[in-house]
Design an enzyme around this catalytic site. Sequence first.
Site, PDB file in Angstrom:
ATOM      1  N   CYS A  33       0.756  -1.060   0.044  1.00 49.87           N
ATOM      2  CA  CYS A  33      -0.085   0.090   0.005  1.00 49.87           C
ATOM      3  C   CYS A  33       1.011   1.441  -0.177  1.00 49.87           C
ATOM      4  O   CYS A  33       0.576   2.180  -0.785  1.00 49.87           O
ATOM      5  CB  CYS A  33      -0.895   0.088   1.099  1.00 49.87           C
ATOM      6  SG  CYS A  33      -1.943  -1.543   1.471  1.00 49.87           S
ATOM      7  N   ASP A 502      22.982   7.997  25.199  1.00 46.51           N
ATOM      8  CA  ASP A 502      23.038   9.241  26.205  1.00 46.51           C
ATOM      9  C   ASP A 502      23.684   9.095  27.306  1.00 46.51           C
ATOM     10  O   ASP A 502      23.873   8.066  27.890  1.00 46.51           O
ATOM     11  CB  ASP A 502      21.581   9.860  26.091  1.00 46.51           C
ATOM     12  CG  ASP A 502      21.439  11.170  26.958  1.00 46.51           C
ATOM     13  OD1 ASP A 502      22.033  11.870  26.668  1.00 46.51           O
ATOM     14  OD2 ASP A 502      20.575  11.061  28.238  1.00 46.51           O
TER      15      ASP A 502
END
Length: 813
Positions: A33, A502
């Site tokens: 799709c 991080d």
Amino acid sequence: MTTPTHDTPPPPHRVEPLGEIDLAVEGMTCASCVARVERKLSRLPGVTAEVNLALEQAHVVLTEPASDDELLAAVASAGYTARVIGREVPTAEHDSHDGHHGHHHANDYSADAADHDASDLSAPVADRGTVLRRRLVVASILTLPVLVLSMVPPLQFAGWQWVVAALTLPVVTWAAWPFHVAAARAGRHGSSTMDTLVSLGVIAASLWSLWALVLGGAGMIGMRMEPTLVPRLGGAGEHGGMPELYFEVAAVVVTFLLAGRYAEHRARRSSGDALRSLLELGAKEAVLVETAADGTRTERSVPIGDLAVGDLFAVRPGGAIATDGEVVEGRSAVDTSLLTGEPVPVDVGPGDTVTGATVNTSGALLVRATRIGSDTALAQISRLVSRAQTGKAPVQRLADRISAVFVPIVVLLALATLGVWLTIGALGGTSGQSGQGLSTGEVQVAFTAAVAVLIIACPCALGLATPTALLVGTGRGARLGILIKGPEILEATRRVDVAVLDKTGTITAGRMAVTEVAAARGDDDAARAEVLALAGALERSSEHPIARAVVAAAETAGGAAPEVTDFDSAAGFGVSGRLTDGARVAVGRPGWIAEQGEVPAVVGDAVARLEATGATTVVLARGDAGGALTAIGVIALADEIKETSREAVAELVALGIEPVLLTGDQEAAARTVADAVGIERVVAGVLPEGKVAEVERLQAAGRVVAMVGDGVNDAAALAQADLGLAMGTGTDVAIEASDLTLVRGDLRSAPRAIALSRRTLRVIKQNLFWAFAYNVAAIPLAALALLNPMIAGAAMAASSVIVVTNSLRLRSA
């Protein structure tokens, strides 16, 4: 000599985009799709489109003018519906402001609409979940008695088959309608998906059962289904048998797959929560300060949307800064962890810039607004998350890839089986009487074989392969403190070769703690204890995060705390007071203390040594009642490293994944943390845009990137990474922008999450094999009319049992 002509081609240049448009696209169910919508949009002149299945939206970049109607018509020609949800038009400021892009936002991306409409990009149809849930509930209630009556002959009362038919028809029509619609849409465009096989299998089983019930004799009152291994080749007319009913097969397939579709919808719906959470971080009201002609000032609360560039607004201690601006009056420490992820507040004063949604921790500020609405840093981070999510290529589901080839082959085999058996019947192959035409029994043999082919290929186990393994895997993950958001993220874990970590809140605890105390008197425990106790007593009246850390350390160390009076705070610099004997004491930034009095060389050297490691330092000074202050000690503070971080990094390396430390903190602090946990590569001093850029750089180099973070400043990088892992102790924005959530905030969960995801993916692949193994092996038997469709249904059920049992192994993973 040759003279240049006008035919000389001009130098190549990059075509600047005229604008960018976001579309919400309704009706997409698989990767094919997405490809169709992208292909149709990209055929328009000057249009480049990226379509995201998870968010159900398309991001369109225009280099030539194109109207909304043209874009919507292109989507409609692919078989879907769309609507415009955002528009961004570059202005003359596009390349100014030190590399920051200025934009004028029109229509739905105006300053107001961007704060509301853009937060719901993931839900083109708000009630889709409600509709799917309703279909699933009804299908489940109706399917249970159908299954029991069909599979347990002693329960088959007189007329049971008519009751089963009545219960099944709503399931295979109304409940299965989404599959039928998707299959028809794919068929119109010459393709096939999982929905095609589902729809064909359900329709074939239902129509055959209805024919058998109404015209084939199976509707006779008192009839029971007696399964046979091999169909009676003579058919009902010659051997007294009756065609079988397959209502339960159709109903069970629909119910299982509706459950999977509903779970998928819920995962998609949550994709937009990151944007909603980002926008909710901003202040809802501002304290507008107005100056009258006589110079008097008045204050009033106004909605944030009423602020204009140039307006003055007040920010109280503990309050969020309403919008980006410049400090006009006042001094304070501002918690900027929203942007940098770092726990140390930034001291600001007149002339300094502040960012909307950051928190004022101490003094009062008067700020002049410089950016509002969609031009603020917070809105820019929102757009970073949105763009990163939209641009992330959707992972095509394994079942869809297989069914793209498998479905057409099965349909052709079923048709070929029907044709061959009809031909054999016409030639007298089953009756032994050539030229007599087709008997009812011979037609039944042909249809029985053809239906058996479709039924044995019907994707009941295929539909279970992914959701069952995911269900068990996510259950196991939950017990380990790991939340896996959906099956589409599993493929990324298999190929991850670099983990970007991080620092604050991920490797470290995200809070300041005293790491060392140095006294001017030298290496004396008593002297260090005195420094800490005196500083803690003085800081007890301050709300600054550094002050709270010093107080916590002093309380932990114990000892008598001296009494401090005449407390005074110099916002952004330090605090001072007096002891009961009249002596003056102060604690604060080294530069501020130096302005108040003398800093001995031993103290200055200690400050330099500690700050070289990335620590934050405060200096304690003391003086007589009327004399100058003299520094007597230094306290170093840093974000403490979690005890398990080094072990977690080692586990990542053992999985073949290179760890990289990526932080907004300074180089010295980052390098100290990296050395402590065993990370070699460090990228320091980066803001959200820099984190995204680093992830993109690694991806451009061919690396598959996992990002582990916990803050708003990590959200865009988490969305951009191939695999985003958010610490559950972090912000909602980071959690919702990620693929995996590490609930406990323990970095060891990151390698364990990747290992669990890889095992889950391996089980899914095994499930897909078993889902097809039984079916593919039995298709030749079905085509040769050696397999009763009822036995085909049993084989399909057996493959489902294998899939479920295999998935349960993940409980001990």
